[in-house]
Design a protein around this motif. Sequence first.
Motif, PDB file in Angstrom:
ATOM      1  N   THR A  84      14.009   0.792  -9.549  1.00  0.00           N
ATOM      2  CA  THR A  84      14.880   0.806  -8.366  1.00  0.00           C
ATOM      3  C   THR A  84      15.933  -0.295  -8.466  1.00  0.00           C
ATOM      4  O   THR A  84      17.114  -0.075  -8.172  1.00  0.00           O
ATOM      5  CB  THR A  84      14.041   0.626  -7.082  1.00  0.00           C
ATOM      6  N   VAL A  94       5.058   2.720  -3.229  1.00  0.00           N
ATOM      7  CA  VAL A  94       5.615   3.768  -4.093  1.00  0.00           C
ATOM      8  C   VAL A  94       6.305   4.836  -3.240  1.00  0.00           C
ATOM      9  O   VAL A  94       7.433   5.255  -3.533  1.00  0.00           O
ATOM     10  CB  VAL A  94       4.509   4.380  -4.983  1.00  0.00           C
ATOM     11  N   ALA A  95       5.632   5.269  -2.190  1.00  0.00           N
ATOM     12  CA  ALA A  95       6.225   6.282  -1.311  1.00  0.00           C
ATOM     13  C   ALA A  95       7.483   5.742  -0.635  1.00  0.00           C
ATOM     14  O   ALA A  95       8.479   6.459  -0.461  1.00  0.00           O
ATOM     15  CB  ALA A  95       5.211   6.733  -0.267  1.00  0.00           C
ATOM     16  N   PHE A  96       7.452   4.462  -0.271  1.00  0.00           N
ATOM     17  CA  PHE A  96       8.619   3.819   0.349  1.00  0.00           C
ATOM     18  C   PHE A  96       9.815   3.837  -0.611  1.00  0.00           C
ATOM     19  O   PHE A  96      10.927   4.212  -0.230  1.00  0.00           O
ATOM     20  CB  PHE A  96       8.254   2.373   0.725  1.00  0.00           C
ATOM     21  N   CYS A  97       9.559   3.436  -1.865  1.00  0.00           N
ATOM     22  CA  CYS A  97      10.652   3.382  -2.851  1.00  0.00           C
ATOM     23  C   CYS A  97      11.212   4.782  -3.115  1.00  0.00           C
ATOM     24  O   CYS A  97      12.432   4.964  -3.238  1.00  0.00           O
ATOM     25  CB  CYS A  97      10.154   2.781  -4.166  1.00  0.00           C
ATOM     26  N   ARG A  98      10.315   5.762  -3.214  1.00  0.00           N
ATOM     27  CA  ARG A  98      10.779   7.132  -3.479  1.00  0.00           C
ATOM     28  C   ARG A  98      11.648   7.647  -2.334  1.00  0.00           C
ATOM     29  O   ARG A  98      12.714   8.226  -2.547  1.00  0.00           O
ATOM     30  CB  ARG A  98       9.577   8.063  -3.692  1.00  0.00           C
ATOM     31  N   ARG A 148       0.460  -1.313 -11.324  1.00  0.00           N
ATOM     32  CA  ARG A 148       1.477  -0.982 -12.333  1.00  0.00           C
ATOM     33  C   ARG A 148       2.450   0.090 -11.841  1.00  0.00           C
ATOM     34  O   ARG A 148       3.644   0.031 -12.139  1.00  0.00           O
ATOM     35  CB  ARG A 148       0.803  -0.543 -13.632  1.00  0.00           C
ATOM     36  N   SER A 149       1.957   1.061 -11.107  1.00  0.00           N
ATOM     37  CA  SER A 149       2.859   2.101 -10.592  1.00  0.00           C
ATOM     38  C   SER A 149       3.941   1.486  -9.708  1.00  0.00           C
ATOM     39  O   SER A 149       5.126   1.810  -9.822  1.00  0.00           O
ATOM     40  CB  SER A 149       2.070   3.141  -9.785  1.00  0.00           C
ATOM     41  N   LEU A 196       6.450  -0.487 -11.796  1.00  0.00           N
ATOM     42  CA  LEU A 196       7.396   0.391 -12.504  1.00  0.00           C
ATOM     43  C   LEU A 196       8.511   0.858 -11.573  1.00  0.00           C
ATOM     44  O   LEU A 196       9.691   0.847 -11.939  1.00  0.00           O
ATOM     45  CB  LEU A 196       6.658   1.610 -13.080  1.00  0.00           C
ATOM     46  N   VAL A 197       8.132   1.301 -10.383  1.00  0.00           N
ATOM     47  CA  VAL A 197       9.178   1.849  -9.511  1.00  0.00           C
ATOM     48  C   VAL A 197      10.080   0.755  -8.940  1.00  0.00           C
ATOM     49  O   VAL A 197      11.275   0.977  -8.736  1.00  0.00           O
ATOM     50  CB  VAL A 197       8.600   2.746  -8.379  1.00  0.00           C
ATOM     51  N   ARG A 246       0.829  -1.215   0.000  1.00  0.00           N
ATOM     52  CA  ARG A 246       0.000   0.000   0.000  1.00  0.00           C
ATOM     53  C   ARG A 246       0.860   1.260   0.000  1.00  0.00           C
ATOM     54  O   ARG A 246       0.556   2.253  -0.656  1.00  0.00           O
ATOM     55  CB  ARG A 246      -0.939  -0.016   1.220  1.00  0.00           C
ATOM     56  N   LEU A 247       1.962   1.207   0.729  1.00  0.00           N
ATOM     57  CA  LEU A 247       2.841   2.380   0.838  1.00  0.00           C
ATOM     58  C   LEU A 247       4.093   2.226  -0.025  1.00  0.00           C
ATOM     59  O   LEU A 247       5.038   3.001   0.102  1.00  0.00           O
ATOM     60  CB  LEU A 247       3.251   2.570   2.308  1.00  0.00           C
ATOM     61  N   ARG A 283      13.308   5.939  -0.170  1.00  0.00           N
ATOM     62  CA  ARG A 283      14.573   5.198  -0.153  1.00  0.00           C
ATOM     63  C   ARG A 283      15.538   5.779  -1.186  1.00  0.00           C
ATOM     64  O   ARG A 283      16.698   6.023  -0.894  1.00  0.00           O
ATOM     65  CB  ARG A 283      14.313   3.714  -0.460  1.00  0.00           C
ATOM     66  N   ASP A 284      15.003   6.018  -2.398  1.00  0.00           N
ATOM     67  CA  ASP A 284      15.845   6.568  -3.477  1.00  0.00           C
ATOM     68  C   ASP A 284      16.473   7.892  -3.075  1.00  0.00           C
ATOM     69  O   ASP A 284      17.656   8.131  -3.307  1.00  0.00           O
ATOM     70  CB  ASP A 284      14.987   6.856  -4.718  1.00  0.00           C
TER      71      ASP A 284
END
Lengths: 87, 150
Positions: free
Chosen positions: B122, B77-81, B113-114, B117-118, B74-75, B83-84
């Motif tokens: 990553t 995309v925000a987690f990956c961002r 899909r979002s 993609l991330v 659930r989180l 982290r990046d």
Amino acid sequence: MQGAGEGLRGPTVVPQGGTIVVGLGPNDTTVEISQAGGGPVTKVKVEPGKQASIPVPNVPGGAVLYVQIGTGARARILVVEVISTLN
Amino acid sequence: MTSRRAFLVAGGMFTAGTVLGGACGYTIGVAVGGAGGGGAAAAGAGEDELKTGDAELDELRRLAVKAPIEELVRLGVAFCRKRDISYPSDAILWRGIDRLARHLVQDPSAVDRSLLLVVCATIERGSPPAELRLDGVLPELNSLRKATRK
């Protein structure tokens, strides 16, 4: 931390060299763009409550961008795939 | 053999077994933890190992290692961002990427899909720790990426 894209309007695919048009809320004053996987973050000042047109950064086709609108707990993230204009 | 002597022998054997078993278990645990590097250490990370004094990093590490997969997805995309941008070299956060990648491959019917993609980007661009072997998952993720293209 908020889930991605909640309450956010915008494209999911854009061509290289194109623009990303996103709808803004009444308190949104900044849009941050960065490439997934690492790299610099570009901050763009925007006018709240309207649409913002943000140029796609110079990235290769297939790149994935984070478009974050707002900051802190109110931030929303749109994920945009950049497609190549070469065929 | 008297019952007293039998009791003493049995007690002695029990004590010796306990000491020997504990020592062997400790040795094996240390060896496995050391060989696995950051990823394996993170997999068995206790509460103390997740604490850094940085509240934001601690929360990301909790998400990466301890949170239910549904919460991490659930989180995601925000987690990956985050982290990046803020913690690209934190080995424990790679455990979260690893969990997300394997979850996406194991349950393609529920692919967001979002997030796909991330996670792909990553792994491709983020130099994941070799011991996680995320390069082996990448072809499947890229196939999913092609299959879900609109």
